[in-house]
Design a protein around this motif. Structure first.
Motif, PDB file in Angstrom:
ATOM      1  N   UNK A  37       0.878  -1.169   0.000  1.00  0.00           N
ATOM      2  CA  UNK A  37       0.000   0.000   0.000  1.00  0.00           C
ATOM      3  C   UNK A  37       0.917   1.221   0.000  1.00  0.00           C
ATOM      4  N   UNK A  38       0.579   2.236  -0.769  1.00  0.00           N
ATOM      5  CA  UNK A  38       1.467   3.387  -0.943  1.00  0.00           C
ATOM      6  C   UNK A  38       0.742   4.685  -0.587  1.00  0.00           C
ATOM      7  N   UNK A  39       1.394   5.525   0.225  1.00  0.00           N
ATOM      8  CA  UNK A  39       0.915   6.881   0.496  1.00  0.00           C
ATOM      9  C   UNK A  39       2.048   7.831   0.137  1.00  0.00           C
ATOM     10  N   UNK A  40       1.777   8.743  -0.790  1.00  0.00           N
ATOM     11  CA  UNK A  40       2.821   9.605  -1.349  1.00  0.00           C
ATOM     12  C   UNK A  40       2.664  11.062  -0.930  1.00  0.00           C
ATOM     13  N   UNK A  41       3.818  11.751  -0.895  1.00  0.00           N
ATOM     14  CA  UNK A  41       3.827  13.184  -0.645  1.00  0.00           C
ATOM     15  C   UNK A  41       5.068  13.803  -1.258  1.00  0.00           C
ATOM     16  N   UNK A  42       5.037  15.112  -1.506  1.00  0.00           N
ATOM     17  CA  UNK A  42       6.199  15.790  -2.086  1.00  0.00           C
ATOM     18  C   UNK A  42       7.394  15.742  -1.147  1.00  0.00           C
TER      19      UNK A  42
END
Length: 438
Positions: A282-287
């Motif tokens: 599961x992936x949660x992305x941010x800058x």
């Protein structure tokens, strides 16, 4: 010498919730569009733009009702539910895509081989060679009751039956020779009947005479997907599976599973590259990392401990609704078998001191799929490290939220993997199987 290429497969479910129990409430979620085919068409477009090998639909043939004596909690809070037939959704997705593999779940315990073979041969024609079948044996007697049975067979016997079902389907798929359809208008020859054959398959559990009513499809047979991790499930996978998705939480466990399955594939007379192993993430992305962590915290705040506990109850077949949420997990009285299943389910968290509510929250967050939180570069680093350490052949991407997780992953992580030379920039082949094996 070209680098080994990573494979990516997308996880889809025709309901409000996928791996995160409660995310349908998030304002960016499309969970309330679960009955709209346009939702699934857009997901297919996004994943094809990201050059994913394929996507597949999970499917359950019941409303989960092990918690509090019925399905009230699961319905009220939007738990895992499969509200539409995946095969029909895949047909709509096929019309808006050209390259991505399209797969659905169908049970060998509940569907007859002729039905399975005809459905997937038809899908392979509709997709021009992009069909896949996620083979399951089913696990819950409630599913069997929906099909007029009292109960499922014992687990190992279900796999014995599954072997027969796949054997029968294979014979049906090949009951038409590739050039049986002639199409000779001048001489009034539509098909050469000498190239269409009865199969007369008879096993202990299933039988079918054939021939199939559907001519030979572009791939000959759909790509076979499977997720069994028990000894008997692994034996089945070694013989049949072309994609195996699995849940592992450490590099060591992934590597051990990888070696075991590859050995079984070779022992079955196949080449190692004929079976792609793709653990779920599961992936949660941010800058930035801090932004990604803030986003993960916000997403995870929607996870319902009660719904998580209800889903654990469904998986175990044990009603935990009368237990207080603050009760320590260690004090839960379970049979040895259920305790072992629970330990596997929660293998990604430190269980010492965990309460039932905390266990429910952990399960509701990602079904214990490893949740990767960070920048696109950080996520690519993780994926590359595990891929090159021979933990896997790629990954099953399980989105916390649809469609946002997929959109962000395709826009930011995929280009980074491509820049590193470990993921395709274009599809090179016409069929699902060719893209997987090359």
């Amino acid at each position: 010498m070209s680098k080994r290429q990573m494979h990516l497969v997308g996880y889809v479910l025709a309901g409000p919730t996928w791996h995160h129990y409660g995310i349908w409430r998030h304002p960016e979620s499309d969970g309330l569009d679960m009955l709209d085919p346009a939702r699934y068409e857009e997901i297919a477009r996004v994943l094809e733009h990201g050059k994913f090998d394929g996507l597949f639909f999970v499917d359950f043939l019941m409303l989960f009702d092990s918690y509090a004596g019925g399905y009230r909690t699961n319905l009220k809070e939007g738990g895992q539910q499969c509200m539409m037939d995946p095969m029909q959704l895949l047909a709509t997705m096929a019309r808006v895509t050209s390259n991505i593999g399209l797969a659905a779940t169908m049970s060998t315990s509940l569907y007859h081989p002729f039905h399975i073979a005809r459905s997937f041969a038809s899908l392979d024609h509709i997709t021009k060679g992009r069909a896949g079948w996620n083979v399951v044996t089913s696990a819950m007697d409630r599913e069997a009751k929906n099909f007029g049975m009292d109960a499922l067979l014992e687990k190992n016997l279900r796999y014995d039956m599954a072997d027969e079902v796949v054997e029968a389907c294979t014979k049906l798929w090949h009951s038409w020779e590739p050039d049986a359809v002639v199409g000779d208008r001048e001489n009034n020859i539509f098909a050469d009947a000498d190239k269409v054959h009865y199969v007369n398959y008879e096993g202990k559990y299933v039988r079918t005479s054939g021939p199939l009513t559907t001519p030979r499809s572009p791939q000959g047979s759909p790509v076979i997907m499977q997720a069994g991790s028990s000894p008997r499930g692994r034996e089945f996978a070694g013989r049949w599976a072309e994609v195996i998705f699995t849940l592992q939480n450490s590099k060591e466990h992934m590597q051990a599973f990888y070696r075991d399955i590859k050995d079984r594939v070779v022992a079955s007379g196949r080449r190692p590259n004929e079976c792609a192993i793709v653990p779920a993430v599961d992936v949660v992305l941010g800058d930035t990392e801090s932004i990604a962590k803030e986003r993960a915290e916000a997403i995870n705040s929607y996870a319902s401990p009660t719904l998580g506990l209800a889903e654990i109850s469904n998986a175990l077949g044990v009603d935990m609704s009368n237990e207080p949420l603050d009760k320590p997990l260690a004090e839960l009285e379970l049979t040895q078998g259920c305790r072992g299943i629970l330990d596997v389910m929660l293998q990604g968290v430190e269980k010492d001191g965990l309460t039932l509510g905390q266990a429910g929250k952990a399960w509701a967050t990602s079904q214990m799929t490893p949740q990767l939180v960070g920048t696109p570069t950080m996520i690519a680093d993780y994926l590359q490290d595990y891929f090159e350490a021979e933990c896997c052949d790629g990954f099953m991407i399980c989105p916390s939220m649809s469609p946002g997780t997929y959109v962000q992953f395709v826009k930011t992580v995929v280009p980074e993997l491509q820049r590193r030379g470990i993921f395709r920039k274009e599809y090179k082949y016409a069929t699902f199987r060719e893209n997987l094996q090359n």
